[in-house]
Design an enzyme around this catalytic site. Structure first.
Site, PDB file in Angstrom:
ATOM      1  N   LYS A 269       0.839  -1.207   0.000  1.00 22.52           N
ATOM      2  CA  LYS A 269       0.000   0.000   0.000  1.00 22.52           C
ATOM      3  C   LYS A 269       0.868   1.248   0.000  1.00 22.52           C
ATOM      4  O   LYS A 269       0.711   2.141  -0.837  1.00 22.52           O
ATOM      5  CB  LYS A 269      -0.903   0.007   1.238  1.00 22.52           C
ATOM      6  CG  LYS A 269      -1.566   1.374   1.491  1.00 22.52           C
ATOM      7  CD  LYS A 269      -2.477   1.370   2.699  1.00 22.52           C
ATOM      8  CE  LYS A 269      -1.828   1.742   4.002  1.00 22.52           C
ATOM      9  NZ  LYS A 269      -1.592   3.173   4.217  1.00 22.52           N
ATOM     10  N   ASN A 270       1.806   1.320   0.941  1.00 28.41           N
ATOM     11  CA  ASN A 270       2.539   2.578   1.110  1.00 28.41           C
ATOM     12  C   ASN A 270       3.555   2.830   0.005  1.00 28.41           C
ATOM     13  O   ASN A 270       4.032   3.944  -0.158  1.00 28.41           O
ATOM     14  CB  ASN A 270       3.190   2.633   2.498  1.00 28.41           C
ATOM     15  CG  ASN A 270       2.140   2.832   3.583  1.00 28.41           C
ATOM     16  OD1 ASN A 270       1.002   3.191   3.288  1.00 28.41           O
ATOM     17  ND2 ASN A 270       2.512   2.591   4.828  1.00 28.41           N
TER      18      ASN A 270
ATOM     19  N   CYS B 100      -5.278   8.027   8.775  1.00 29.97           N
ATOM     20  CA  CYS B 100      -5.759   7.548  10.080  1.00 29.97           C
ATOM     21  C   CYS B 100      -5.513   8.600  11.152  1.00 29.97           C
ATOM     22  O   CYS B 100      -4.477   9.267  11.153  1.00 29.97           O
ATOM     23  CB  CYS B 100      -5.029   6.266  10.467  1.00 29.97           C
ATOM     24  SG  CYS B 100      -5.538   4.830   9.527  1.00 29.97           S
TER      25      CYS B 100
ATOM     26  N   ARG C 205       0.287  14.379  12.996  1.00 31.53           N
ATOM     27  CA  ARG C 205       0.798  14.153  11.649  1.00 31.53           C
ATOM     28  C   ARG C 205       1.061  15.448  10.867  1.00 31.53           C
ATOM     29  O   ARG C 205       0.522  15.658   9.768  1.00 31.53           O
ATOM     30  CB  ARG C 205      -0.131  13.212  10.870  1.00 31.53           C
ATOM     31  CG  ARG C 205      -0.483  11.958  11.639  1.00 31.53           C
ATOM     32  CD  ARG C 205      -1.222  10.944  10.824  1.00 31.53           C
ATOM     33  NE  ARG C 205      -0.339  10.219   9.919  1.00 31.53           N
ATOM     34  CZ  ARG C 205      -0.751   9.260   9.093  1.00 31.53           C
ATOM     35  NH1 ARG C 205      -2.013   8.921   9.062  1.00 31.53           N
ATOM     36  NH2 ARG C 205       0.100   8.647   8.308  1.00 31.53           N
TER      37      ARG C 205
ATOM     38  N   ASP D 180       3.743   0.607  12.210  1.00 32.36           N
ATOM     39  CA  ASP D 180       2.532   0.012  11.626  1.00 32.36           C
ATOM     40  C   ASP D 180       2.305  -1.433  12.079  1.00 32.36           C
ATOM     41  O   ASP D 180       1.236  -1.993  11.848  1.00 32.36           O
ATOM     42  CB  ASP D 180       2.610   0.061  10.084  1.00 32.36           C
ATOM     43  CG  ASP D 180       2.648   1.491   9.566  1.00 32.36           C
ATOM     44  OD1 ASP D 180       2.276   2.405  10.328  1.00 32.36           O
ATOM     45  OD2 ASP D 180       3.065   1.691   8.415  1.00 32.36           O
TER      46      ASP D 180
ATOM     47  N   ARG E 259      -9.205  -0.235   3.696  1.00 30.40           N
ATOM     48  CA  ARG E 259      -8.344   0.771   3.063  1.00 30.40           C
ATOM     49  C   ARG E 259      -6.956   0.213   2.790  1.00 30.40           C
ATOM     50  O   ARG E 259      -6.258   0.702   1.904  1.00 30.40           O
ATOM     51  CB  ARG E 259      -8.173   1.980   4.003  1.00 30.40           C
ATOM     52  CG  ARG E 259      -9.250   3.016   3.907  1.00 30.40           C
ATOM     53  CD  ARG E 259      -8.851   4.234   4.703  1.00 30.40           C
ATOM     54  NE  ARG E 259      -7.432   4.487   4.554  1.00 30.40           N
ATOM     55  CZ  ARG E 259      -6.626   4.897   5.534  1.00 30.40           C
ATOM     56  NH1 ARG E 259      -7.091   5.093   6.744  1.00 30.40           N
ATOM     57  NH2 ARG E 259      -5.352   5.116   5.301  1.00 30.40           N
TER      58      ARG E 259
HETATM   59  N1  EPU Z   1       6.565  14.335  11.272  1.00 31.41           N
HETATM   60  C1  EPU Z   1       6.612  15.670  11.572  1.00 31.41           C
HETATM   61  N2  EPU Z   1       6.698  16.554  10.534  1.00 31.41           N
HETATM   62  C2  EPU Z   1       6.712  16.167   9.251  1.00 31.41           C
HETATM   63  C3  EPU Z   1       6.655  14.801   8.956  1.00 31.41           C
HETATM   64  C4  EPU Z   1       6.589  13.902   9.988  1.00 31.41           C
HETATM   65  O1  EPU Z   1       6.582  16.062  12.730  1.00 31.41           O
HETATM   66  O2  EPU Z   1       6.767  17.024   8.366  1.00 31.41           O
HETATM   67  C5  EPU Z   1       6.450  13.350  12.380  1.00 31.41           C
HETATM   68  C6  EPU Z   1       5.015  13.261  12.852  1.00 31.41           C
HETATM   69  O3  EPU Z   1       4.971  12.947  14.196  1.00 31.41           O
HETATM   70  C7  EPU Z   1       4.482  12.094  12.015  1.00 31.41           C
HETATM   71  C8  EPU Z   1       5.698  11.151  12.051  1.00 31.41           C
HETATM   72  O4  EPU Z   1       6.829  12.060  11.979  1.00 31.41           O
HETATM   73  O5  EPU Z   1       3.346  11.554  12.594  1.00 31.41           O
HETATM   74  C9  EPU Z   1       5.791  10.151  10.919  1.00 31.41           C
HETATM   75  O6  EPU Z   1       5.690  10.840   9.707  1.00 31.41           O
HETATM   76  P1  EPU Z   1       6.173  10.245   8.314  1.00 31.41           P
HETATM   77  O7  EPU Z   1       6.250  11.370   7.361  1.00 31.41           O
HETATM   78  O8  EPU Z   1       7.377   9.390   8.503  1.00 31.41           O
HETATM   79  O9  EPU Z   1       4.965   9.305   7.937  1.00 31.41           O
HETATM   80  P2  EPU Z   1       3.856   9.469   6.822  1.00 31.41           P
HETATM   81  O10 EPU Z   1       4.507   9.719   5.502  1.00 31.41           O
HETATM   82  O11 EPU Z   1       2.797  10.385   7.266  1.00 31.41           O
HETATM   83  C10 EPU Z   1       3.981   6.917   6.257  1.00 31.41           C
HETATM   84  C11 EPU Z   1       2.964   5.834   6.133  1.00 31.41           C
HETATM   85  C12 EPU Z   1       2.426   5.465   7.500  1.00 31.41           C
HETATM   86  C13 EPU Z   1       3.581   5.036   8.387  1.00 31.41           C
HETATM   87  C14 EPU Z   1       4.656   6.124   8.423  1.00 31.41           C
HETATM   88  C15 EPU Z   1       5.879   5.718   9.217  1.00 31.41           C
HETATM   89  C16 EPU Z   1       1.983   6.289   3.971  1.00 31.41           C
HETATM   90  C17 EPU Z   1       0.816   6.764   3.207  1.00 31.41           C
HETATM   91  N3  EPU Z   1       1.876   6.308   5.293  1.00 31.41           N
HETATM   92  O12 EPU Z   1       3.268   8.015   6.821  1.00 31.41           O
HETATM   93  O13 EPU Z   1       1.555   4.370   7.297  1.00 31.41           O
HETATM   94  O14 EPU Z   1       3.113   4.808   9.694  1.00 31.41           O
HETATM   95  O15 EPU Z   1       5.056   6.469   7.086  1.00 31.41           O
HETATM   96  O16 EPU Z   1       6.444   4.570   8.691  1.00 31.41           O
HETATM   97  O17 EPU Z   1       2.971   5.866   3.417  1.00 31.41           O
HETATM   98  C18 EPU Z   1      -0.218   2.926   7.819  1.00 31.41           C
HETATM   99  O18 EPU Z   1       0.046   2.327   6.771  1.00 31.41           O
HETATM  100  O19 EPU Z   1      -1.015   2.470   8.693  1.00 31.41           O
HETATM  101  C19 EPU Z   1       0.437   4.203   8.081  1.00 31.41           C
HETATM  102  C20 EPU Z   1       0.013   5.069   8.996  1.00 31.41           C
END
Ligand code: EPU
Length: 417
Positions: free
Chosen positions: A22-23, A116, A121, A304, A396
């Site tokens: 998915k990701n 979610c 985030r 995750d 999802r």
């Molecule tokens: N963060 C910040 N600022 C930013 C970006 C991140 O403070 O600009 C912090 C936040 O606390 C945030 C955390 O870092 O909550 C993780 O953010 P990251 O950008 O690493 O994650 P993401 O891109 O929002 C993706 C996956 C998530 C997975 C995370 C970590 C997708 C669509 N989502 O999210 O997947 O948990 O990386 O590996 O790729 C899931 O599949 O259930 C899921 C939530």
């Protein structure tokens, strides 16, 4: 309203095949619009997050052919218009369009992404990178208007190794002038898959998978083909199902290296496994040992899989301690696990799980995607009937979860109420 009903405590025997990630897929699809030529992405998981991205592509008037697990995208005549809140909030990954449109047209208008509700985030690192590359960001009531006269490569240090900010920076830097260096980049396999895909279309990205990624900008990207890598979180979820209820359960079409942290923690717990090149055979066993665990960016233990592994920890002898370091609100499953008979206490960003405890089926709610996966695992191992509501969160992210589990002997079905 759809619910998932599980008659628990059935041994799982046979083979489950892992779908595309998915990701990874949700980043590859927006990345594809950087090219004006036809791009084919294979092994796309059939989940509702992909439907939401398809909706954005169609809204932008890209030509899309989506059949079975293959998507062909032709983005030569995209109409770069504002992406409304009703679409952007359907999923987190909508923000990859923010970067891809900015990279391609030097302008994008869209709203804060969804996803979610597991924490705040923020997207400050993505916005910082856009600004450092020369863009002007205006935010007004959740709407972002981002424009650039020129995008010029530069050195960017991410304050944390954010998956989203790393991919977004790559998507803009690929067509920027000169060289961009991302320091403290995230190292997840999904990032490598996006970089490999972009390179196959003519991008010049080095170092993906390490904490320093170097991108030399190019003028254009050509036609492309890629196959989505196996979903390491789906794989980890079914490996955990095997640890709870498996009788020589085989999980195939996965990359064991991508879930090495999980494999090593399962060994600490005392779970027997046979690890092949692209498969894992796993069985339920007694006398499980409690462990300490902390979520981290790759190659650390993935957040995750934090909620799914909690079910297994309820079956370990003594106190396990699990610390969530990525999200502020990823313990909403605990209330329901305790309702099923677990003994779990929450202390700020840690939980203490005292086991072993018998789990008993009851009515529970999937508050988010991985909480839902956790409750499916709990239902599979519980005595009696578990009924999970809000299952759209689960659908999802897990392709054919009910059918895959039925094939290996689970008594699980979707009921309409
Ligand atoms: N963060 C910040 N600022 C930013 C970006 C991140 O403070 O600009 C912090 C936040 O606390 C945030 C955390 O870092 O909550 C993780 O953010 P990251 O950008 O690493 O994650 P993401 O891109 O929002 C993706 C996956 C998530 C997975 C995370 C970590 C997708 C669509 N989502 O999210 O997947 O948990 O990386 O590996 O790729 C899931 O599949 O259930 C899921 C939530």
């Amino acid at each position: 309203m759809k619910k998932i009903q599980i008659e628990g405590n059935q041994l799982l025997e046979g083979t489950i095949s892992i779908s595309g990630s998915k990701n990874s897929a949700v980043a590859l699809i927006p990345a594809s619009i950087l090219s004006d030529e036809k791009v084919t992405i294979d092994n796309i998981p059939n989940i509702s997050d992909i439907d939401a991205l398809n909706e954005i592509l169609t809204y932008l008037e890209a030509k899309v052919e989506y059949q079975k697990n293959t998507m062909i995208i032709h983005s030569d005549n995209i109409v770069n218009k504002e992406i409304p809140e009703s679409i952007s909030t359907k999923l987190r990954a909508s923000y990859y369009f923010m970067a891809a449109l900015l990279g391609k047209y030097k302008k994008v208008e869209m709203y804060f992404p969804g996803g979610c509700k597991i924490g705040l985030r923020p997207i400050d690192q993505t916005l910082k990178a856009f600004e450092l590359l020369g863009a002007k960001v205006i935010e007004n009531k959740n709407k972002y208007t981002i424009t650039a006269e020129r995008l010029i490569g530069t050195n960017i240090y991410l304050d944390m190794p954010s998956v989203g900010a790393t991919i977004n920076t790559m998507l803009v830097a690929v067509k920027a002038e000169g060289t961009t260096i991302i320091e403290n980049a995230a190292k997840e396999p999904e990032i490598v898959s996006v970089a490999t895909f972009l390179n196959s279309m003519g991008a010049k990205i080095r170092g993906a998978g390490t904490s320093k990624i170097t991108i030399d900008g190019v003028d254009q990207l050509n036609k492309g083909f890629t196959e989505v890598i196996p979903d390491r979180i789906e794989a980890g979820t079914y490996v955990l199902a095997g640890a709870l209820m498996g009788k020589n359960l085989i999980i195939k079409n996965l990359i064991p290296k991508h879930i090495e942290s999980l494999i090593l923690k399962l060994k600490e717990i005392g779970i027997p496994m046979k690890i092949g090149t692209d498969s894992i055979q796993i069985s339920k066993t007694d006398n499980l040992r409690s462990i300490h665990l902390k979520t981290l960016g790759y190659p650390g233990f993935p957040t995750d899989l934090q909620q799914p592994i909690t079910v297994l920890l309820t079956q370990c002898l003594g106190d396990s301690v699990l610390q969530e370091t990525i999200y502020e609100n990823r313990f909403q499953n605990i209330y329901y696990l305790n309702k099923m008979g677990a003994n779990i206490q929450i202390h700020n960003d840690k939980i203490k799980i005292t086991g072993p405890t018998k789990l008993v089926g009851t009515e529970v709610v999937a508050t988010d995607l991985r909480a839902g996966a956790c409750l499916v695992l709990a239902g599979l191992s519980a005595q009696g009937t578990t009924v999970i509501s809000d299952v759209e969160h689960i659908l999802r992210g897990y392709e054919n979860i009910v059918e895959k589990l039925q094939t290996v002997g689970a008594k699980i079905e979707i009921i309409e109420i």
